[in-house]
Design a protein around this motif. Structure first.
Motif, PDB file in Angstrom:
ATOM      1  N   LEU A 226       0.819  -1.211   0.000  1.00 34.40           N
ATOM      2  CA  LEU A 226       0.000   0.000   0.000  1.00 34.40           C
ATOM      3  C   LEU A 226       0.851   1.257   0.000  1.00 34.40           C
ATOM      4  N   LEU A 227       1.875   1.297   0.844  1.00 33.63           N
ATOM      5  CA  LEU A 227       2.698   2.510   0.938  1.00 33.63           C
ATOM      6  C   LEU A 227       3.579   2.693  -0.288  1.00 33.63           C
ATOM      7  N   ASN A 228       4.030   1.601  -0.891  1.00 34.30           N
ATOM      8  CA  ASN A 228       4.834   1.741  -2.105  1.00 34.30           C
ATOM      9  C   ASN A 228       3.995   2.210  -3.282  1.00 34.30           C
ATOM     10  N   ILE A 229       2.724   1.798  -3.338  1.00 32.76           N
ATOM     11  CA  ILE A 229       1.836   2.351  -4.358  1.00 32.76           C
ATOM     12  C   ILE A 229       1.663   3.853  -4.124  1.00 32.76           C
ATOM     13  N   LEU A 230       1.382   4.226  -2.885  1.00 31.93           N
ATOM     14  CA  LEU A 230       1.136   5.629  -2.575  1.00 31.93           C
ATOM     15  C   LEU A 230       2.315   6.512  -2.943  1.00 31.93           C
ATOM     16  N   TYR A 231       3.535   6.038  -2.684  1.00 30.13           N
ATOM     17  CA  TYR A 231       4.703   6.885  -2.906  1.00 30.13           C
ATOM     18  C   TYR A 231       5.395   6.638  -4.244  1.00 30.13           C
ATOM     19  N   ASP A 232       4.756   5.868  -5.113  1.00 30.01           N
ATOM     20  CA  ASP A 232       5.250   5.800  -6.482  1.00 30.01           C
ATOM     21  C   ASP A 232       5.076   7.185  -7.126  1.00 30.01           C
ATOM     22  N   PRO A 233       6.054   7.654  -7.897  1.00 33.92           N
ATOM     23  CA  PRO A 233       5.959   9.006  -8.482  1.00 33.92           C
ATOM     24  C   PRO A 233       4.754   9.210  -9.384  1.00 33.92           C
ATOM     25  N   ARG A 234       4.182   8.132  -9.906  1.00 30.81           N
ATOM     26  CA  ARG A 234       3.013   8.270 -10.781  1.00 30.81           C
ATOM     27  C   ARG A 234       1.724   8.515 -10.011  1.00 30.81           C
ATOM     28  N   ILE A 235       1.742   8.242  -8.710  1.00 37.08           N
ATOM     29  CA  ILE A 235       0.602   8.528  -7.844  1.00 37.08           C
ATOM     30  C   ILE A 235       0.864   9.881  -7.200  1.00 37.08           C
TER      31      ILE A 235
END
Length: 267
Positions: A226-235
């Protein structure tokens, strides 16, 4: 005026404790309750299980004070945490380990401890259990403190303020220091992570620490997704659900590679 009464706080995360890796934090092997949870941890998830939890935690707010909650909220600058309050060097050392562990496991997040409170955008206030509610009252005022206590008798708490673009500008975390190692570490992970954006708790996802019925004491694999999705530059901060859906498939594919690598998971 209390130190936080002038802040436009968007949401507060409340935690009650419900007693329940290739790169394992040192404290995980020192605490039997945490070690047992790590041995029993589920580490394999479908795309739908991950995305369901992401939308349920990254949007909305468990305790909403002000502002929109239908947008992605995240830091767009380096995150620096500072431990204030109770003079407990042992807890401050544990907190530093938690922050270092989070840094290791979230690929695109620059997070570390700050040297001074003036350098911090996440201030962690350490308090004795008996001082928790008075501290909440000092931060948020008498009425809000009553609402928080009646919503969930909390053992720790976090909240943040954001810009009009939904970029988080400052977070406050309150942790109790005298309820044992498991409670401290469980609260430290959950509240620090929620202070980064996924402020909404959900009881419908059984694998996340952002569930009032779940206690971890460590940064579990599901929440790393969840946190890696949130902090992906595309998000990006300010995105709507539909805007996230448009890029999520590609983001999740890359996040899977990272989470497998950092946890030494099989293909």
């Amino acid at each position: 005026m209390s130190r936080s009464s002038h802040l436009r706080i968007i949401a507060i995360a409340l935690t009650g404790i419900a007693l329940g890796n290739a790169v394992a934090p040192a404290h995980s092997t020192e605490n039997p309750a945490i070690a047992a949870r790590q041995r029993a941890e589920k580490k394999t998830f479908t795309d739908s299980e991950i995305t369901d939890g992401f939308f349920k935690t990254a949007f909305g707010a468990e305790f909403h004070l002000a502002g929109r909650v239908d947008r992605i909220r995240k830091y767009d600058v380096p995150v620096r945490a500072f431990a204030a309050g109770a003079n407990r060097p042992d807890r401050k050392a544990q907190l530093a380990k938690v922050v270092a562990d989070i840094s290791t496991r979230i690929q695109h997040l620059d997070i570390a401890m700050a040297a001074t409170i003036d350098d911090a955008n996440v201030v962690v206030t350490l308090v004795r259990d008996r001082d928790l509610i008075p501290t909440i009252r000092r931060f948020y005022g008498e009425q809000r403190a009553r609402e928080i206590k009646s919503s969930l008798d909390p053992q720790c708490l976090s909240g943040f303020r954001k810009s009009e673009r939904s970029e988080i500008e400052h977070s406050d975390v309150i942790l109790t220091v005298d309820r044992g190692d498991f409670v401290f570490l469980d609260c430290a992970y959950e509240e620090l992570l929620q202070s980064l954006g996924p402020i909404n708790d959900t009881n419908s996802v059984p694998w996340t620490m952002f569930n009032d019925k779940v206690s971890m004491g460590f940064f579990d694999v599901y929440d790393q997704y969840l946190l890696n999705i949130l902090y992906d530059p595309r998000i990006k901060a300010g995105m709507t659900v539909e805007e996230v859906k448009a890029v999520l498939s590609d983001v999740l594919a890359d996040v899977r590679v990272w989470v497998r690598k950092v946890n030494d998971l099989p293909e």
